[in-house]
Every structure is written in C-alpha cells, then in structure tokens.
Design an enzyme around this catalytic site. Sequence first.
Site, mmCIF file in Angstrom:
data_model
loop_
_atom_site.group_PDB
_atom_site.id
_atom_site.type_symbol
_atom_site.label_atom_id
_atom_site.label_comp_id
_atom_site.label_asym_id
_atom_site.label_seq_id
_atom_site.Cartn_x
_atom_site.Cartn_y
_atom_site.Cartn_z
ATOM 1 N N ASP A 2 0.858 -1.176 0.000
ATOM 2 C CA ASP A 2 0.000 0.000 0.000
ATOM 3 C C ASP A 2 0.899 1.231 0.000
ATOM 4 O O ASP A 2 2.090 1.156 0.353
ATOM 5 C CB ASP A 2 -0.895 -0.016 1.243
ATOM 6 C CG ASP A 2 -1.881 1.135 1.247
ATOM 7 O OD1 ASP A 2 -2.511 1.394 0.203
ATOM 8 O OD2 ASP A 2 -2.019 1.782 2.304
ATOM 9 N N ASP A 13 -0.305 5.127 0.730
ATOM 10 C CA ASP A 13 -0.624 6.091 1.781
ATOM 11 C C ASP A 13 -0.543 5.418 3.144
ATOM 12 O O ASP A 13 -1.256 4.454 3.419
ATOM 13 C CB ASP A 13 -2.031 6.665 1.579
ATOM 14 C CG ASP A 13 -2.126 7.552 0.355
ATOM 15 O OD1 ASP A 13 -1.343 8.499 0.272
ATOM 16 O OD2 ASP A 13 -2.980 7.281 -0.510
ATOM 17 N N ASP A 72 -1.307 -0.636 6.087
ATOM 18 C CA ASP A 72 -1.513 0.033 7.374
ATOM 19 C C ASP A 72 -2.966 -0.006 7.818
ATOM 20 O O ASP A 72 -3.289 0.437 8.908
ATOM 21 C CB ASP A 72 -1.063 1.494 7.293
ATOM 22 C CG ASP A 72 -1.983 2.335 6.416
ATOM 23 O OD1 ASP A 72 -2.216 1.935 5.251
ATOM 24 O OD2 ASP A 72 -2.473 3.386 6.877
#
Length: 363
Positions: free
Chosen positions: A26, A28, A226
């Site tokens: 991922d 961001d 995250d």
Amino acid sequence: MTRQSRTLPAGSERSLHQAYDTALLDLDGVVYAGGEAIAHAVDSLAAARADGMHLAYVTNNALRTPDAVAGHLSELGIPTEAGEVITSAQAVARLIAEQVAPGSKVLVIGGEGLRVALRERGLVPVDSAEEEGLAAVVQGYGGPDLPWGRFAEASYAINRGVPWYASNTDLTIPGARGIAPGNGSAVEVVRIATGAEPQVAGKPLPPMHRETVLRTGAKRPLVVGDRLDTDIEGAFNGDVDSLLVLTGVTDGAQLLRAEPKYRPTYVDRDLRGLLTGQPEVVAADGGGFRCGSWTAVAVDGVLELRGEDGGPVGADGASGASGASGASGDIDGLRALCAAAWTEAGDGSCGLDAGKALARLGL
C-alpha cells in the site's frame, strides 16, 4: 492453523523479503504520508529489491495515474516503473468494461487516474449526467478540491437508473496534517442522496486482488499495509499473508480488537520489518503468551504485560533490569498482547481493557 482461526501473529525464521517473492505494498500510510516518504521506507525498499524481492505498489487511491505515482516514488528515491503500480482505478475500469459495451460513455466523479484507466479499457470518460447513452457512473477519490456539484451530477444519473461503480470505499485517507475524509466518505454522500449501492472494486474486494495478480504475476505475495479494513482484509479474502505496519491509520488498540478477517499474519513498526524475520509468539508458562522479553496475560478483564521476571511492567516499559526496551522490544510486547487478545476473543472482537499496557509500550 488456518487464516480463519488465527489467534496470534506468526513467526518467520527467514527475513520476509526472502520468504516471499513479491511485496504488494500500500502507499498512503506505508510508503509515504502527505507526499513525503515515511521514515525508513526508502532504505528498506531499496534493500529488499537489491536482494531479489519484487516490489509492487497497490493503492486504493484512484486520483493519480500509475505514471504519476511512479514518478512521485522515483522522486522520493524509490525507482519505480508505471507497470509496478496497481490502482483501484484500474480495477474498477476492468470491472465496468466487463459489464458494458466497448466504447461506452462513463460519467467520472473523480480525478485523472480514473479517466486514464477507463481509456485503457476502451471506455469514454464524460463529465455530464446528460450525456446521451450514458452507461455507467464511476466514483473515485478526487482530492480535497473536488467540487460538491460533482456529487449532484452523479446523483442525477444514478437516480435515473444508471449503474454506479466506486473505485473503493475507504472512509479516511492519511495526509501530512493527519487523517482526512477518503473516497468512502464521498460515496456515502451519493448513497444518501440516491438510496443506491455501488459495485466496488478496490481493496478488500476480489476485483482489486484479481487486478493485482494479473498485473504482477506474484507467486508468493506478501500484502503490506496500514489498514485493517482494506489491506489486511484484502489479504484475508485473497488467502495470502500480510504484514501490518504502524505508520498509518491503525493503532495498537484497533489491532487488539481485530476480528479474524482483520488480523495480520505479521506485525511490525515500519517497513524495516520486511528485512527481518519475525519472532515466534508462544504460550507462556503459567498462562498468557510470550514474545521476546514480554508476556501478555488477561486478568479480570484487563490485558497486562509482564517482564522476563514475571513481574508487572512499570510505567517506563521495564520490569527491573530484565524488561524489554527499544522499538523492537515494544513491538514484541504488542505481538504478545495480540495473542492474548485474539485468543480471548476467538472469532469475535476483544473487549479487554488494554489501555495501560499499550501506554507502557508507547502505543
């Protein structure tokens, strides 16, 4: 142990970048936040790539094109080709193309990433709900300056019965100043106005996983993210392993409350976790679970941490001279807490109080 019954983080004797052939990362909250590289990301990814791991960047953010994302990563010191970037815009464009005629017009509520992905699939992006022969509406993150009127344009078309698609439904997106509304928040606006439900392509749903596999050819992938509700759940749905890093939206309390589909295979502080093995979490003598120098136990509705000597851990995170300290020790404590919390919760969500234990870890 099946993924559905996971009650503790897994261990790995081999470094993760050697145990898996491809990291599905991922962006961001994992690689960058607010456009700036997260600490240790550049060096960790360079080391993993140099040792043979393939890197692919998988993002639910549909705003930018793969070319733009690759350029940004390269500017940050992470050399990247556009073909190494997979976006939810690409996934939703494929989904639409499979359901409408070639050359169909699609109303775009979002940014350039959606338009480029639609053209790649032979579709025609348009801006007005009044376009003759409109076949679909697609909604993706359009940045903080997306005009309110675009939501109205989507509503006009959807209320007439035009099929509605969304790149993803992430409610939030991390930035330099903190957590901001994501595309899912914008989707809610249109849902309220129309009463309709979109077909969604992005993580954690199968269209995004399929797009990623088709574009990367990964054989032994490791999802790195995250977010529990997109990255980790997406890995769960795709039956692949995952690494949660604590550099984005998920904190320790959310991790401990995670239901089975949100529980990662591995947990680490940041992307340095790719370059190391993962310690085993084991049942401790006398009850609870031990990882490194920490033992976590559930006592009277509270999760407690104990040091190597079996005594309570003090406010400074140490139990006499034998307690754990430092970032790696703190994460060992969190891993032990996960095992205690997830075991207590079984197939549900843990309701034990872990506030003091997490505070002692600085989490």
